[in-house]
Design an enzyme around this catalytic site. Structure first.
Site, mmCIF file in Angstrom:
data_model
loop_
_atom_site.group_PDB
_atom_site.id
_atom_site.type_symbol
_atom_site.label_atom_id
_atom_site.label_comp_id
_atom_site.label_asym_id
_atom_site.label_seq_id
_atom_site.Cartn_x
_atom_site.Cartn_y
_atom_site.Cartn_z
ATOM 1 N N VAL A 103 0.839 -1.202 0.000
ATOM 2 C CA VAL A 103 0.000 0.000 0.000
ATOM 3 C C VAL A 103 0.876 1.255 0.000
ATOM 4 O O VAL A 103 0.419 2.335 0.301
ATOM 5 C CB VAL A 103 -0.954 -0.014 1.218
ATOM 6 C CG1 VAL A 103 -1.990 -1.111 1.091
ATOM 7 C CG2 VAL A 103 -0.181 -0.173 2.552
ATOM 8 N N HIS A 119 -4.462 -4.365 -2.249
ATOM 9 C CA HIS A 119 -4.832 -3.986 -0.885
ATOM 10 C C HIS A 119 -4.999 -2.474 -0.709
ATOM 11 O O HIS A 119 -4.990 -1.978 0.408
ATOM 12 C CB HIS A 119 -3.802 -4.541 0.116
ATOM 13 C CG HIS A 119 -3.834 -6.043 0.210
ATOM 14 N ND1 HIS A 119 -2.854 -6.789 0.821
ATOM 15 C CD2 HIS A 119 -4.752 -6.939 -0.235
ATOM 16 C CE1 HIS A 119 -3.173 -8.083 0.738
ATOM 17 N NE2 HIS A 119 -4.300 -8.191 0.090
ATOM 18 N N CYS A 127 -14.487 7.724 2.522
ATOM 19 C CA CYS A 127 -15.227 7.849 3.776
ATOM 20 C C CYS A 127 -15.653 6.478 4.269
ATOM 21 O O CYS A 127 -15.823 5.538 3.486
ATOM 22 C CB CYS A 127 -16.401 8.806 3.645
ATOM 23 S SG CYS A 127 -17.817 8.124 2.812
ATOM 24 N N CYS A 147 -15.929 13.546 5.887
ATOM 25 C CA CYS A 147 -16.154 13.534 4.436
ATOM 26 C C CYS A 147 -16.970 14.777 4.052
ATOM 27 O O CYS A 147 -17.980 15.075 4.702
ATOM 28 C CB CYS A 147 -16.924 12.260 4.068
ATOM 29 S SG CYS A 147 -17.447 12.184 2.353
ATOM 30 N N THR A 188 6.877 -11.991 -0.787
ATOM 31 C CA THR A 188 5.619 -12.188 -0.054
ATOM 32 C C THR A 188 5.657 -13.531 0.660
ATOM 33 O O THR A 188 6.156 -14.511 0.108
ATOM 34 C CB THR A 188 4.378 -12.098 -0.978
ATOM 35 O OG1 THR A 188 3.213 -12.460 -0.205
ATOM 36 C CG2 THR A 188 4.472 -12.980 -2.206
ATOM 37 N N ALA A 231 15.406 -9.106 -2.832
ATOM 38 C CA ALA A 231 14.561 -8.824 -3.995
ATOM 39 C C ALA A 231 15.275 -7.857 -4.945
ATOM 40 O O ALA A 231 15.260 -8.048 -6.165
ATOM 41 C CB ALA A 231 13.240 -8.222 -3.533
HETATM 42 P P1 OAD Z 1 4.934 -10.537 4.938
HETATM 43 O O1 OAD Z 1 5.557 -9.708 6.002
HETATM 44 O O2 OAD Z 1 3.947 -11.554 5.338
HETATM 45 O O3 OAD Z 1 6.074 -11.276 4.091
HETATM 46 C C1 OAD Z 1 7.205 -10.596 3.622
HETATM 47 C C2 OAD Z 1 8.116 -11.625 2.967
HETATM 48 O O4 OAD Z 1 9.212 -10.948 2.384
HETATM 49 C C3 OAD Z 1 8.685 -12.655 3.946
HETATM 50 O O5 OAD Z 1 8.556 -13.945 3.373
HETATM 51 C C4 OAD Z 1 10.168 -12.241 4.085
HETATM 52 O O6 OAD Z 1 11.021 -13.365 4.291
HETATM 53 C C5 OAD Z 1 10.421 -11.633 2.721
HETATM 54 N N1 OAD Z 1 11.499 -10.612 2.675
HETATM 55 C C6 OAD Z 1 11.835 -9.716 3.630
HETATM 56 N N2 OAD Z 1 12.827 -8.917 3.198
HETATM 57 C C7 OAD Z 1 13.125 -9.312 1.939
HETATM 58 C C8 OAD Z 1 14.062 -8.873 0.950
HETATM 59 N N3 OAD Z 1 14.890 -7.839 1.172
HETATM 60 N N4 OAD Z 1 14.090 -9.522 -0.233
HETATM 61 C C9 OAD Z 1 13.248 -10.577 -0.482
HETATM 62 N N5 OAD Z 1 12.361 -11.031 0.408
HETATM 63 C C10 OAD Z 1 12.279 -10.415 1.593
HETATM 64 O O7 OAD Z 1 4.302 -9.510 3.861
HETATM 65 P P2 OAD Z 1 3.222 -9.818 2.717
HETATM 66 O O8 OAD Z 1 3.369 -11.192 2.177
HETATM 67 O O9 OAD Z 1 3.273 -8.677 1.774
HETATM 68 O O10 OAD Z 1 -2.323 -7.088 4.207
HETATM 69 O O11 OAD Z 1 1.875 -9.735 3.561
HETATM 70 C C11 OAD Z 1 0.653 -9.878 2.909
HETATM 71 C C12 OAD Z 1 -0.389 -9.012 3.546
HETATM 72 O O12 OAD Z 1 -0.449 -9.287 4.963
HETATM 73 C C13 OAD Z 1 -0.105 -7.534 3.500
HETATM 74 O O13 OAD Z 1 -0.453 -6.944 2.275
HETATM 75 C C14 OAD Z 1 -0.949 -7.012 4.620
HETATM 76 C C15 OAD Z 1 -0.637 -8.030 5.676
HETATM 77 O O14 OAD Z 1 -1.599 -8.216 6.662
HETATM 78 C C16 OAD Z 1 -3.182 -6.139 4.547
HETATM 79 O O15 OAD Z 1 -2.871 -5.196 5.247
HETATM 80 C C17 OAD Z 1 -4.551 -6.355 3.990
#
Ligand code: OAD
Length: 244
Positions: A103, A119, A127, A147, A188, A231
């Protein structure tokens, strides 16, 4: 970073690439991930107190302050080598789609032209009562402003736990997932649905899955190639391989 020759060949021969990013790609811009044991946001804060409609109803000022804090971090963050490499990659394929769970707006800041923000965005507001899109007033106080159209409180235009994703964004993500030769999942944990099901749907549709992550995830065993590491470095190496 040295990439496996098979991965490079797969990328070079792909006509359609679909990419899914998560918080790991923005970690190198200094932003916290969610599930890292020490620094992850959900190891320090309770999502049910901050990231649900019920939490906002209960204490709108608390939720607003937490998102203002996150927005301030994002506004000071710069896109990193990974975001920039992805923006450049867009023109290297006949079809290219970038889907993000983030986000923070850093893909657009890096120059990616079309980003499917599953997301939502910390940089947009709507609002609480009707979802009217809204701009922030200049004289911003500590709590959420009202709003201009209906008087209900403004909230960040992000998806909270228990809420549905934007239907149009999800539909576009699913189309791009079904129609690609290679699906690239980057930074992710692949734990949050429906985003986490996209790589699985790509596999079912016959795409090759490439994963880039610092740690193993539930996808790792199913990926044709799993690149373990940063990454930014992996994406720079992929771009160089495409150009080389
Ligand atoms: P996570 O925090 O769950 O996962 C991040 C991933 O990135 C982990 O597997 C880390 O090992 C990896 N990581 C960290 N640093 C890195 C780097 N420099 N290079 C490569 N990999 C790296 O985050 P998301 O999978 O994005 O949702 O989480 C998904 C959703 O959960 C988010 O969008 C959010 C959260 O609740 C909402 O807010 C709706």
């Amino acid at each position: 970073m040295k990439l496996p020759p098979g991965l490079v060949a797969e990328l070079r021969s792909a006509r359609a690439l679909t990419v899914l990013t998560g918080a790991g790609i923005s970690a190198e811009s200094g932003l916290s991930t969610f599930r890292d044991a020490k620094s992850g946001l959900w190891s320090r804060f309770r999502p049910e107190e901050l990231a649900t409609p019920e939490a906002f109803r209960r204490d709108p000022a608390l939720v607003w302050r937490w998102y203002s804090w996150r927005r301030a971090q994002v506004e000071h963050a710069l896109p990193n080598a990974g975001h920039v490499a992805l923006a450049r990659m867009e023109s290297r394929f006949e079809r290219f789609a970038l889907i993000t769970q983030n986000v923070d707006g850093l893909h657009s800041a890096a120059g990616s032209r079309e980003v499917i923000e599953l997301h939502g965005s910390l940089r947009r507001f709507k609002c609480f009562a009707h979802g009217h899109p809204a701009a922030l007033p200049a004289d911003l106080g500590d709590g959420p402003p009202a709003c201009a159209l209906c008087g209900s409180l403004l909230r960040p235009d992000v998806v909270w736990f228990g809420e549905k994703l934007n239907e149009d964004a999800l539909a576009r993500a699913e189309t791009a997932t079904r129609c690609c030769d290679v699906f690239l999942s980057i930074g992710t944990s692949a734990m949050v649905h429906p985003a986490a099901r996209l790589p699985v749907e790509a596999l079912a549709a016959g795409a090759a899955l490439i994963e880039v992550n610092r740690d193993p995830t539930p996808l790792t065993g199913r990926a044709a190639w799993s690149v373990r590491g940063s990454a930014g470095m992996a994406l720079e190496a992929m771009l160089a391989a495409l150009d080389g």
